[in-house]
Write an enzyme that holds these catalytic residues in place. Structure first.
Site, PDB file in Angstrom:
ATOM      1  N   LYS A 163      -6.416   0.095  11.842  1.00 13.36           N
ATOM      2  CA  LYS A 163      -5.694   1.204  11.217  1.00 13.36           C
ATOM      3  C   LYS A 163      -6.436   2.522  11.404  1.00 13.36           C
ATOM      4  O   LYS A 163      -5.820   3.565  11.637  1.00 13.36           O
ATOM      5  CB  LYS A 163      -5.485   0.916   9.729  1.00 13.36           C
ATOM      6  CG  LYS A 163      -4.510  -0.216   9.440  1.00 13.36           C
ATOM      7  CD  LYS A 163      -4.351  -0.438   7.945  1.00 13.36           C
ATOM      8  CE  LYS A 163      -3.336  -1.528   7.660  1.00 13.36           C
ATOM      9  NZ  LYS A 163      -3.186  -1.780   6.206  1.00 13.36           N
ATOM     10  N   HIS A 185      11.691 -28.993  21.621  1.00 12.58           N
ATOM     11  CA  HIS A 185      12.312 -28.637  22.891  1.00 12.58           C
ATOM     12  C   HIS A 185      11.341 -27.952  23.835  1.00 12.58           C
ATOM     13  O   HIS A 185      11.739 -27.475  24.895  1.00 12.58           O
ATOM     14  CB  HIS A 185      13.533 -27.749  22.634  1.00 12.58           C
ATOM     15  CG  HIS A 185      14.629 -28.453  21.888  1.00 12.58           C
ATOM     16  ND1 HIS A 185      15.649 -29.135  22.506  1.00 12.58           N
ATOM     17  CD2 HIS A 185      14.827 -28.621  20.553  1.00 12.58           C
ATOM     18  CE1 HIS A 185      16.442 -29.667  21.599  1.00 12.58           C
ATOM     19  NE2 HIS A 185      15.957 -29.371  20.397  1.00 12.58           N
ATOM     20  N   THR A 240       2.093   1.624   5.196  1.00 16.09           N
ATOM     21  CA  THR A 240       2.276   0.850   6.424  1.00 16.09           C
ATOM     22  C   THR A 240       3.149   1.631   7.390  1.00 16.09           C
ATOM     23  O   THR A 240       4.311   1.932   7.094  1.00 16.09           O
ATOM     24  CB  THR A 240       2.924  -0.511   6.108  1.00 16.09           C
ATOM     25  OG1 THR A 240       2.156  -1.176   5.100  1.00 16.09           O
ATOM     26  CG2 THR A 240       2.995  -1.368   7.352  1.00 16.09           C
ATOM     27  N   SER A 288       0.822  -1.211   0.000  1.00 14.87           N
ATOM     28  CA  SER A 288       0.000   0.000   0.000  1.00 14.87           C
ATOM     29  C   SER A 288       0.857   1.262   0.000  1.00 14.87           C
ATOM     30  O   SER A 288       0.432   2.313  -0.469  1.00 14.87           O
ATOM     31  CB  SER A 288      -0.907   0.019   1.228  1.00 14.87           C
ATOM     32  OG  SER A 288      -0.147   0.219   2.413  1.00 14.87           O
ATOM     33  N   GLU A 309      -6.350 -14.309   7.457  1.00 14.47           N
ATOM     34  CA  GLU A 309      -6.914 -13.234   6.636  1.00 14.47           C
ATOM     35  C   GLU A 309      -7.978 -13.731   5.667  1.00 14.47           C
ATOM     36  O   GLU A 309      -8.997 -13.061   5.466  1.00 14.47           O
ATOM     37  CB  GLU A 309      -5.797 -12.523   5.867  1.00 14.47           C
ATOM     38  CG  GLU A 309      -4.859 -11.726   6.766  1.00 14.47           C
ATOM     39  CD  GLU A 309      -4.020 -10.732   5.984  1.00 14.47           C
ATOM     40  OE1 GLU A 309      -4.598  -9.799   5.389  1.00 14.47           O
ATOM     41  OE2 GLU A 309      -2.786 -10.894   5.963  1.00 14.47           O
TER      42      GLU A 309
END
Length: 358
Positions: free
Chosen positions: A352, A258, A108, A105, A242
């Site tokens: 956002k 682990h 960001t 975009s 998404e």
């Protein structure tokens, strides 16, 4: 009729036509390499500087491309490579850093912050995206900006946001030419799309539809393997979130041996409904292959199903992206099973918007 074979139903639900973008990934990868090779003209400037490390700054769909590139190149890059998913670059970044700032975009905020941080530290910056503020800043500062086609959901531009980087690195002389590998990638992805995972392939023969059906209404865990499929496991998790609007998790072997492997005991009633996908590759370390063989039965004891997935055809680039492509379609078909349009990400948009008020 299986819902995933009902093309009219899929078309109606997928009102934003995510399928179109996904079907075009092979062509996107093919074109992206040429974009990268042709985008950067000042190799002499780079050669006049000492490059001590490479940092890729990017988030979400714009960041995962760097993970895929790093895994594919393996030890070919002889300098350290870091991926920054934050507002500030690592402390070591400076004049000796080749900094890639990737934002589809171009807006960001974390990537823009890293760009400005790179300017202050006098890094060699190359920006990539489809416009926005990042383009404005790059051009204002007379820096390289690689413009890629617009109109894609960022996560659907994965070819442009990854294979383009290979073209740039090759043009700068930091890696060998990858044209043949990209040609092979294009051919194999076309074959997978047209013969194994595309919407026209019936569920009984479609690996992505089959896996999506198994993950439907279940919690899925995606395990990748260090140095081969780790980035792909992250991509699967991101796409399931998404596109499918569903939670999953990812981890990597041998690290999970682990710690996480011990957790496959409780809560017993929930674990039996979990689905595990293990993404394997023929280049996995021999000890990791033995860990896979031992770990799978341990997980199965909880009642969870373990799905083993590996692609044998082609070189590493083709194999890694083949597993990614299968996962992309899994997330798409899972969205269809969830009766939801895969494209909108309203929660991210809300986030956002709220951040923009602060």
């Amino acid at each position: 009729m299986n819902k995933l074979d009902n093309l009219k139903f899929i078309e109606k639900l997928d009102s934003s036509d995510m399928l179109k973008f996904m079907l075009g990934l092979p062509e996107q990868c093919r074109d992206a390499y040429s974009i990268g090779v042709g985008a950067v003209s000042d190799r002499p400037l780079l050669n006049s500087r000492r490059i001590d490390n490479i940092v890729f700054a990017g988030m979400g769909g714009s960041g995962i491309g760097a993970d895929l590139v790093k895994v594919y190149l393996g030890s070919e890059l002889k300098i350290p490579v870091s991926i920054c998913r934050n507002y500030a670059l690592p402390d070591f970044a400076g004049e000796g850093t080749l900094l890639f700032c990737s934002s589809y975009s171009g807006n960001t905020e974390e990537t823009l912050s890293c760009f400005n941080d790179g300017l202050r530290r006098k890094a060699f910056i190359i920006a990539i995206g489809a416009g926005g503020k990042l383009k404005e800043l790059a051009l204002k500062n007379n820096l390289n900006y690689i413009l890629i086609p617009s109109g894609y959901p960022p996560r659907a531009a994965i070819g442009y946001m990854s294979i383009t980087l290979l073209g740039v690195l090759a043009k700068l002389g930091l890696i060998k030419d990858k044209e043949n590998d990209v040609k092979e990638l294009y051919r194999i992805l076309c074959s997978i799309r047209d013969e194994e995972i595309g919407p026209d392939i019936a569920a009984q023969k479609n690996i992505s539809k089959q896996i999506a059906s198994k993950l439907y209404r279940r919690y899925s865990i995606i395990y990748g393997m260090s140095d081969t499929t780790e980035a792909v496991s992250i991509r699967w998790r991101e796409q399931i979130a998404e596109n499918s609007k569903a939670l999953s998790s990812s981890n990597v072997l041998p690290e999970m041996n682990h710690n996480e492997i011990v957790g496959w005991m409780f809560p017993k009633d929930m674990l039996k409904n979990f689905k595990v996908v293990m993404l394997c590759d023929k280049d996995d370390h021999e000890r990791i292959k033995q860990r896979i063989r031992i770990s799978a039965p341990i997980i199965k004891k909880s009642g969870a199903e373990v799905i083993m997935l590996e692609k044998q055809n082609g070189g590493r680039l083709a194999r890694v992206y083949s597993l990614m492509y299968i996962g992309d379609f899994v997330s798409y078909y899972l969205a269809i099973l969830n009766n939801i349009d895969p494209t909108p990400v309203e929660t991210i948009d809300y986030l956002k918007k709220e951040l923009g008020k602060i």
